[in-house]
Motif scaffolding. Structure first.
Motif, short mmCIF file in Angstrom:
data_model
loop_
_atom_site.label_atom_id
_atom_site.label_comp_id
_atom_site.label_asym_id
_atom_site.label_seq_id
_atom_site.Cartn_x
_atom_site.Cartn_y
_atom_site.Cartn_z
N ALA A 61 26.66 -49.05 61.07
CA ALA A 61 25.89 -49.09 62.32
C ALA A 61 25.82 -50.50 62.88
N GLY A 62 25.91 -51.51 62.02
CA GLY A 62 25.94 -52.89 62.47
C GLY A 62 27.23 -53.23 63.19
N PRO A 90 26.44 -53.71 72.69
CA PRO A 90 25.34 -54.48 72.11
C PRO A 90 25.79 -55.63 71.21
N GLY A 91 27.07 -55.94 71.19
CA GLY A 91 27.50 -57.13 70.49
C GLY A 91 28.31 -56.94 69.22
N ASN A 147 27.55 -44.78 64.85
CA ASN A 147 27.83 -44.27 63.50
C ASN A 147 26.60 -43.63 62.87
N LEU A 148 25.42 -43.99 63.33
CA LEU A 148 24.22 -43.38 62.80
C LEU A 148 24.20 -41.87 63.05
N ILE A 193 19.37 -54.00 57.39
CA ILE A 193 20.74 -54.32 57.79
C ILE A 193 20.95 -54.05 59.27
N VAL A 194 20.51 -52.86 59.74
CA VAL A 194 20.71 -52.52 61.14
C VAL A 194 19.89 -53.45 62.04
N ALA A 195 18.61 -53.57 61.74
CA ALA A 195 17.76 -54.43 62.57
C ALA A 195 18.21 -55.88 62.51
N GLY A 196 18.56 -56.33 61.31
CA GLY A 196 19.01 -57.71 61.17
C GLY A 196 20.28 -57.98 61.96
#
Length: 583
Positions: A160-161, A50-51, A166-167, A200-203
């Motif tokens: 998680a980013g 996912p990048g 890791n979540l 943070i995760v969504a961003g």
């Protein structure tokens, strides 16, 4: 005294991380990460979905200093490796382990071969693991401290980013801490932690989508990647090894150092059994934290890469082993953990030396082309080296192939030649090899060989041959009853050398072999031994390929014996074939 011991261990272990810094990238994924630092586009697998947005963002920040993309990734990885010991130690203490168990377990973990070696590469696993250890420690501390709870949620969001999995590691600490905050009626604290972590995760991943060509393209490639993992890597693939074999690879022997990993497993089992009998929570909490990721990896990930995928959850192996050894007394615990560390250091040292002092063979081959071949020279490139070539040779335009037999021959009378960069070692070419020793037993088993040769020198296999098999250094092909190989033309004469394996154990009698050169019988003989070697000096055609034909009088079909599903007709196995000028 404990603080001094901890500080000394942190410094010494931190210094050893520099011994793992790789001279070059070695794998497809590292090249994709590096291309992402240079020009981020997830829709084109720069990097793969996912990048890994925060990992790439950190490397881009480092690249502002002037370092190239790969070295920038390495800086981020090494920084994570430097703090992996204190991060796991702190997590172990927050779980409830005593000082000695926490320090010894974290030390053993730091010297696990895969943890040490990958700490000097361009992969995201080690820095993500350090961050998730830190997040879990903060969250567990957050059971009694609101600031740690919020900070833990933030750090878990950052981890998680980098890697969403890791979540799973942070889930149990987050639930425990949230429950304690609920009991304390700290609802604003809970809301703040959830909002900060979610932002943070969504961003991170919204940012990855926006930084790509389009949001739709990003979502499409994520969906395609998910389907690939489900169909190819996961347990749903009927060609994947059975779940029991996969469990041994992922949970027991992610690295091929069975003796020491067995010792870890024994210690972990002792710790778990003692915890159940004595009702100790620490080992059970450790298992609860790391087991979800271990199960996810076992069911869904590529079994050829267990050494890397197991990096995070092998912390449980180390901590539980140290706790199990504690049953024999403090001195025995320290002694056993020290022995593990020493053996891991000695065993891993050759791999560190290889990684630190040599280029990976595909990289060495591509650099050789960059330094010795004009960019206008056409060349054919094995598809698995594509991302490496995109990064190292941006000005070249290779033609990709999967099977070298698909490369068209150079027409007779054509001036000039084209090159072939292959994952197999080829006679007469420029070869680059890493030995199949310790490093082979830690990282993914590919890219240990590469070669640069000319199209005109390729030996081509025609009718009667099965697809090539074996590793790049030791390729082989099975022949049916009758096989034809085309050897390139040359002026004057040449030497043909071959080594074949005859499956005598499965034949009723030794077969008769016949060898023909350009239609003329060279030799007819009975193959009375399994290994047959022959060499001939022969006149060569100068304008068209030479035809080498081999015929055997007997073949087998392994499936007919009932102990194999191989339905192929097999006559003999060609282990080596070379065609060189005679002078």
């Amino acid at each position: 005294m404990q603080k001094r011991i901890l500080l000394a261990l942190a410094i010494v272990i931190g210094l050893t991380r520099f011994l793992a810094i790789a001279q070059s990238m070695f794998d497809w994924d590292e090249a994709l990460f590096s291309l992402g630092v240079r020009d981020y586009e997830v829709a084109d697998h720069r990097p793969h979905p996912p990048g890994y947005p925060l990992f790439i963002l950190a490397a881009k920040a480092v690249a502002l200093t002037g370092l190239d993309a790969f070295r920038s990734l390495q800086v981020v990885v090494v920084l994570g490796a430097l703090f992996i010991f204190p991060a796991l130690y702190w997590l172990a203490r927050e779980i409830g382990f005593d000082f000695t168990t926490a320090a010894a377990g974290a030390a053993v973990y730091s010297f696990l071969p895969n943890v040490w070696i990958y700490g000097g590469t361009g992969f995201s696993d080690v820095p993500a693991t350090t961050l998730v250890f830190l997040a879990c420690a903060l969250l567990l501390r957050g059971r009694r401290d609101t600031r740690s709870y919020i900070l833990g949620a933030v750090v878990l969001g950052i981890a998680a980013g980098i890697r969403p999995a890791n979540l799973l590691i942070g889930a149990v600490p987050a639930l425990l801490a949230t429950w304690m905050q609920i009991r304390a009626k700290s609802y604003r604290t809970i809301a703040a932690a959830m909002v900060f972590g979610a932002i943070i995760v969504a961003g991170s991943y919204v940012g990855a989508a926006l930084a790509s060509r389009s949001v739709d393209a990003y979502l499409h490639i994520v969906r395609v990647q998910s389907e690939y993992v489900a169909e190819i890597d996961s347990w749903r693939n009927p060609k994947r090894v059975g779940l029991w074999e996969a469990a041994k690879a992922f949970w027991l022997w992610p690295v091929w150092q069975h003796d020491m990993l067995n010792a870890l497993a024994i210690g972990a089992v002792l710790s778990t059994l003692a915890a159940l009998v004595r009702r100790r929570i620490e080992p059970l909490l450790t298992m609860a934290i790391f087991t979800p990721l271990a199960i996810l990896s076992w069911l869904n990930l590529d079994i050829s890469n267990t050494g890397r995928y197991a990096i995070s959850y092998m912390a449980a192996h180390a901590l539980l082993a140290a706790d199990g050894f504690r049953l024999f007394g403090r001195k025995v615990q320290i002694a056993l953990c020290s022995v593990l560390v020493i053996v891991f250091i000695v065993w891993t040292w050759p791999a560190l030396q290889s990684q630190r002092t040599t280029d990976a063979p595909p990289v060495a081959a591509l650099l050789w082309v960059r330094d010795n071949v004009p960019a206008t020279t056409p060349f054919y490139l094995f598809g698995g080296f594509g991302p490496l070539a995109d990064y190292l040779l941006p000005d070249h335009r290779p033609v990709y192939f999967d099977n070298v037999d698909d490369i068209p021959p150079i027409p007779p009378g054509t001036t000039g030649d084209a090159l072939v960069i292959d994952w197999r070692v080829r006679e007469g070419g420029q070869s680059f090899i890493r030995p199949h020793t310790t490093l082979w037993n830690v990282i993914r088993r590919r890219n240990f060989e590469a070669s640069v040769s000319s199209v005109a020198s390729l030996i081509r296999f025609g009718a009667g041959w099965h697809e090539p098999e074996g590793t790049g250094k030791r390729p082989f092909r099975w022949m049916k009853k009758d096989g034809v190989a085309l050897l390139p033309p040359m002026r004057g004469s040449g030497v043909v050398s071959m080594r074949v394996h005859v499956p005598l154990d499965f034949l009723s009698a030794p077969p008769t072999l016949e060898v023909y050169w350009n239609g003329q019988l060279l030799e007819r003989f009975i193959a009375s031994t399994e290994r047959v070697e022959r060499s001939w000096t022969l006149p060569s055609r100068s304008d068209v390929p030479n035809e080498l034909r081999i015929i055997t009088s007997a073949t087998i079909v392994p499936a007919s014996r009932g102990d194999s599903g191989d339905m192929r007709e097999l006559g003999l196995r060609l282990d080596r074939l070379s065609w060189m000028p005679s002078h």
